[in-house]
Enzyme design. Structure first.
Site, PDB file in Angstrom:
ATOM      1  CE  LYS A  37      46.754  34.228  33.751  1.00 39.43           C
ATOM      2  NZ  LYS A  37      46.446  35.455  33.344  1.00 39.43           N
ATOM      3  CE  LYS A  48      36.608  38.492  41.205  1.00 37.39           C
ATOM      4  NZ  LYS A  48      37.607  38.407  40.194  1.00 37.39           N
ATOM      5  CE  LYS A 103      37.001  29.412  36.609  1.00 38.16           C
ATOM      6  NZ  LYS A 103      37.281  30.708  36.657  1.00 38.16           N
ATOM      7  CG  HIS A 113      42.348  30.269  37.897  1.00 37.85           C
ATOM      8  ND1 HIS A 113      42.057  29.746  36.584  1.00 37.85           N
ATOM      9  CD2 HIS A 113      41.492  31.207  37.716  1.00 37.85           C
ATOM     10  CE1 HIS A 113      41.267  30.289  35.710  1.00 37.85           C
ATOM     11  NE2 HIS A 113      40.788  31.251  36.733  1.00 37.85           N
ATOM     12  CD  GLU A 126      41.085  38.747  39.865  1.00 40.40           C
ATOM     13  OE1 GLU A 126      40.832  39.070  38.797  1.00 40.40           O
ATOM     14  OE2 GLU A 126      40.182  37.983  40.666  1.00 40.40           O
ATOM     15  CG  HIS A 184      42.650  31.959  31.585  1.00 42.44           C
ATOM     16  ND1 HIS A 184      41.698  32.164  32.834  1.00 42.44           N
ATOM     17  CD2 HIS A 184      43.266  33.134  31.954  1.00 42.44           C
ATOM     18  CE1 HIS A 184      41.677  32.943  33.535  1.00 42.44           C
ATOM     19  NE2 HIS A 184      42.767  33.802  33.126  1.00 42.44           N
ATOM     20  CG  ASP A 243      35.944  33.599  39.714  1.00 42.37           C
ATOM     21  OD1 ASP A 243      35.521  33.117  38.653  1.00 42.37           O
ATOM     22  OD2 ASP A 243      36.527  34.460  39.966  1.00 42.37           O
TER      23      ASP A 243
HETATM   24  C1  BG6 Z   1      38.676  34.012  35.926  1.00 42.16           C
HETATM   25  C2  BG6 Z   1      37.811  34.605  36.774  1.00 42.16           C
HETATM   26  O1  BG6 Z   1      38.601  32.748  35.372  1.00 42.16           O
HETATM   27  O2  BG6 Z   1      40.183  34.447  36.140  1.00 42.16           O
HETATM   28  C3  BG6 Z   1      37.867  35.857  37.311  1.00 42.16           C
HETATM   29  O3  BG6 Z   1      36.387  34.105  36.650  1.00 42.16           O
HETATM   30  C4  BG6 Z   1      39.266  36.415  37.349  1.00 42.16           C
HETATM   31  O4  BG6 Z   1      36.974  36.364  38.311  1.00 42.16           O
HETATM   32  C5  BG6 Z   1      40.214  35.893  36.215  1.00 42.16           C
HETATM   33  O5  BG6 Z   1      39.163  37.736  37.550  1.00 42.16           O
HETATM   34  C6  BG6 Z   1      41.601  36.271  36.602  1.00 42.16           C
HETATM   35  O6  BG6 Z   1      42.277  35.888  35.563  1.00 42.16           O
HETATM   36  P1  BG6 Z   1      43.666  36.848  34.962  1.00 42.16           P
HETATM   37  O7  BG6 Z   1      44.170  36.055  33.881  1.00 42.16           O
HETATM   38  O8  BG6 Z   1      43.052  38.181  34.888  1.00 42.16           O
HETATM   39  O9  BG6 Z   1      44.445  36.569  36.133  1.00 42.16           O
END
Ligand code: BG6
Length: 487
Positions: free
Chosen positions: A189, A343, A155, A247, A223, A185, A242
């Site tokens: 998980k 964020k 992505k 996600h 986050e 990703h 993002d």
């Molecule tokens: C990424 C984003 O795809 O996922 C980031 O580009 C984000 O901005 C991250 O921080 C979050 O992934 P995880 O696995 O840390 O929750």
């Protein structure tokens, strides 16, 4: 019974010296080897534009990445050295691609490998079309008898519906959908995958999982991290591109999908696509955009988004978004789904809250107050992993005083060590299992839903770093705030 090892072949990492390869991919391959889950004859070819790199410098880079990820070269064996190769792609002229094709054939001949090729494009989005076309035009998309050719892309899949469609078209001009593995990703998980087990392995929940029993659902991805050194990318993306379009859309689909016929790629991806197709257009009144200002995270002062290095002063990029989504189908009609991400929030917490409908009659009152609360299920995805089902229990000594108590399961306490998302996903690519990868239809549907929000007139709501987002967004959430924030 342990699954058989995937057959050996070549894993070709484009962007082989880049951040993703160093931080995630090389360590993940080495760990798979150390755990005996990848065929020891698998070989890795790093591809990058730099003509100065060579096999020795690539092996050195891999060693540093692997050791940096906490694995020793004794454990990583040949994935620290002998199984790694490097091929420069120069400026990507036709002769560079022909040289790559020749190199892959030579390696296969030298090591007695059937052409089983995995091309992993760990590249910026802008570089994808040229690389896909380069592979196709060099004849590298073809699949050899008895072998395979797979393409892995990361992505973001486009910047809006139009560019996503263009990307799908470029991919389909050279590769067929069964060859394409689009990585989000989050699907790698363990706790995200466990959603399927939770819903479809436990029949008691499936009978409650609908508009008759559920009042509202919230999916929160909070986050603590700010934009860090990624302003160049992030300012052009924002939270919508993002996190939401990718996600959050994926997790939402897993929470809301119908029961697939079998747990295979075709069924699962089809059911996820149907959820996205059923989402109603999201109106401006149902979205709040926010941006962090200076504040404190864990006692440390942090700058606001506009003061982060590389962020243009006139930026109008959101670092927070919350919204209400409606799924217009038989199962979910009338149940609001709240999506939130930001964020620099007060705590890192990715959680799904499912709030059940309250009892129709209140039989437990104290001092004129109803003591019954709604049952609540919180699925914790990270950093703590597990779930809690909140129930009312009677306090001792009073007939009508109730307290909300969780029945909890903690993944980390029960299972020792869970594989990293990239390990799971790489292994699935080598096995040819597309269940945890995003189909083109999902990408396009997700942009259909969330793309129009990019164009919306936006009121930007500031929130101090370390808070939980703008006050205006509180309406797009289930009421159990402290639990959802992980407080
Ligand atoms: C990424 C984003 O795809 O996922 C980031 O580009 C984000 O901005 C991250 O921080 C979050 O992934 P995880 O696995 O840390 O929750």
């Amino acid at each position: 019974m342990a699954q058989p090892l995937p057959e050996p072949g070549l894993v070709v990492l484009f962007g082989g010296t880049g951040d993703l390869a160093r931080r995630k991919l090389l360590p993940a391959l080495a760990r798979l080897y150390a755990e005996g889950r990848i065929h020891p004859h698998t070989r890795v070819v790093g591809v990058a534009t730099n003509p100065k790199n060579d096999e020795a410098s690539y092996r050195q880079l891999a060693r540093e990445s692997i050791e940096g990820a906490g694995l020793s070269c004794a454990e990583a064996g040949p994935f620290c050295g002998a199984s790694l190769h490097y091929q420069p792609l120069g400026e990507g002229r036709p002769e560079d691609w022909t040289a790559l094709a020749a190199r892959l054939r030579d390696l296969e001949a030298e090591h007695g490998l059937v052409p089983r090729r995995t091309f992993y494009l760990a590249l910026p989005t802008e570089a994808l079309p040229a690389s896909v076309a380069g592979l196709g035009e060099a004849g590298l998309a073809a699949e050899a008898e008895g072998g395979y050719t797979r393409l892995v892309v990361e992505k973001p899949f486009g910047r809006d519906l139009k560019s996503a469609q263009e990307l799908v078209d470029v991919l389909h001009a050279h590769f067929r959908e069964h060859q394409i593995f689009r990585i989000d990703h989050y699907l790698g998980k363990e706790t995200v995958q466990n959603l399927l087990a939770f819903r479809f392995g436990n029949a008691i929940f499936e009978s409650l999982w609908n508009r008759d029993r559920i009042a509202s659902v919230e999916i929160t991805m909070g986050e603590e991290l700010g934009v860090g050194t990624r302003a160049g990318y992030y300012d052009r993306s924002g939270a919508l591109r993002d996190m939401v379009q990718s996600h959050l859309a994926q997790v939402l689909s897993l929470v809301a999908m119908e029961v697939p016929t079998v747990l295979g790629a075709k069924s699962v991806r089809y059911e996820k696509t149907k959820v996205l197709q059923a989402i109603a257009p999201i109106g401006a009144k149902d979205v709040v955009f926010g941006r962090y200002t200076a504040g404190e995270i864990e006692g440390k002062s942090v700058p606001g988004y506009l003061q982060e290095p590389g962020v243009p002063p006139e930026s109008n990029t959101e670092t927070f978004v919350a919204m209400k989504v409606e799924i217009l189908n038989w199962r979910w009609q009338g149940v609001p789904f709240y999506l939130r991400t930001g964020k620099r929030l007060g705590r890192r917490a990715t959680r799904i809250g499912v709030r059940f409908k309250s009892s129709p009659v209140c039989m437990f009152e104290l001092d004129g107050m109803c003591k019954i609360s709604s049952n609540l299920l919180i699925l914790k995805l990270q950093p703590d992993q597990g779930f809690s089902l909140y129930m009312d229990v009677k306090r001792p000594g009073s007939a009508t005083d109730l307290e909300r108590i969780p029945l909890s399961f903690d993944y980390g306490k029960h299972f020792q060590g869970t594989p990293e998302a990239y390990q799971t996903l790489l292994l699935d690519v080598l096995r040819g299992d597309q269940t945890l990868f995003v189909h083109a239809d999902e990408v396009l549907e997700s942009w259909r839903v969330f793309g129009p929000l990019l164009e919306m007139e936006r009121d930007m709501h500031d929130y101090p770093a370390g808070s939980f987002g703008p006050a205006a967004a509180e309406k797009f959430a289930i009421p159990d705030r402290a639990l959802m924030r992980g407080e």
